[in-house]
Design an enzyme around this catalytic site. Sequence first.
Site, mmCIF file in Angstrom:
data_model
loop_
_atom_site.group_PDB
_atom_site.id
_atom_site.type_symbol
_atom_site.label_atom_id
_atom_site.label_comp_id
_atom_site.label_asym_id
_atom_site.label_seq_id
_atom_site.Cartn_x
_atom_site.Cartn_y
_atom_site.Cartn_z
ATOM 1 N N ASP A 13 1.203 35.036 -36.005
ATOM 2 C CA ASP A 13 0.273 36.158 -36.224
ATOM 3 C C ASP A 13 -0.665 36.345 -35.025
ATOM 4 O O ASP A 13 -0.910 37.468 -34.586
ATOM 5 C CB ASP A 13 -0.570 35.912 -37.482
ATOM 6 C CG ASP A 13 0.239 36.097 -38.762
ATOM 7 O OD1 ASP A 13 1.293 36.767 -38.707
ATOM 8 O OD2 ASP A 13 -0.183 35.585 -39.814
ATOM 9 N N LYS B 262 1.471 31.154 -47.213
ATOM 10 C CA LYS B 262 1.351 30.679 -45.829
ATOM 11 C C LYS B 262 0.784 29.267 -45.739
ATOM 12 O O LYS B 262 1.136 28.516 -44.838
ATOM 13 C CB LYS B 262 0.497 31.649 -45.010
ATOM 14 C CG LYS B 262 1.199 32.986 -44.749
ATOM 15 C CD LYS B 262 0.393 33.871 -43.830
ATOM 16 C CE LYS B 262 1.110 35.190 -43.595
ATOM 17 N NZ LYS B 262 0.398 36.060 -42.668
#
Length: 274
Positions: free
Chosen positions: A104, A67
């Site tokens: 997220d 990420k």
Amino acid sequence: MPVIRCAVVGSPIRHSRSPLIHRLFAEQFGLALRYDKREVAAGGLAAVAAALAAEGLRGINVTIPLKEEAWVLATRRTARAAAARAANVLSFEADGGIEADNTDGVGVVRDLLGHGVTLAGRCILVLGAGGAARGIVPALLEAGARRLLVANRTATRAAELVREFAALGNIDMLPLDGRCDEAVDLLVNATSAGLTSMTPPPVPAGALAPGTVCYDLVYGSGETSFLRWARLQGVTIRIDGLGMLVRQAAVAFERWHGLVPTTDPVTKALRRRL
Ligand code: ATR
């Protein structure tokens, strides 16, 4: 109709639910979608992303441990990805650019609101200060949290996170072995403690009241160790991370295809298959 292609990359990737989630979303619209998964180890994202973009993929989901690499690789970033310094969605654009997004946080916020949990005006304690916490903290502050506390095993990481997001709202750190001066409305486990063992992370004393909502970013076939601990403490509202997984995927799906999928049936279908 030409087949649209997307993929998820990371390591380990074998058990990723993303291909199933995106397939179920695509079925809602009769969209011809091929969604692959690709094992990519740390350090390998740039080469793979270039190859996938050249193959004509519209975008990729990026998971552990890539990420931060995804964030670095991007040529532009959404505001929430810029804040998180981590990205879980890369979109390959017509001009050769790569846009990074972090869905997220919005995934957690939408899932909590979908469960009827109010965030505006609430006191929230986040356990953990790693990549997962970075993604959700700005979203929780933007959702109107009155006070956000961060407790982490390594205090310096919590301090750094607090410093970085201080401009977004009322955020402070708390030692894991410290005492909370008020019971929190929402306690979020953003540590990886429950992923690697059945031992839940320690929780600062005084944080829990019977009405505290406990939310675990982890999910699994059974009860997670954190939610088991919460149940044994008498907490009645306990939510695992499956809904968040589906909702963060829905935001990526919308970005890539311009279609807003219905998430609840997909979460239910996934739950049956865990
Ligand atoms: P992720 O991207 O999933 O957040 P990470 O960046 O490795 O992964 O962060 C993992 C988080 O879980 C960290 O906050 C870590 O604490 P440290 O910063 O002290 O390493 C936390 N964590 C992992 N195992 C833990 C455990 N057994 N008890 C408490 N916290 C733990």
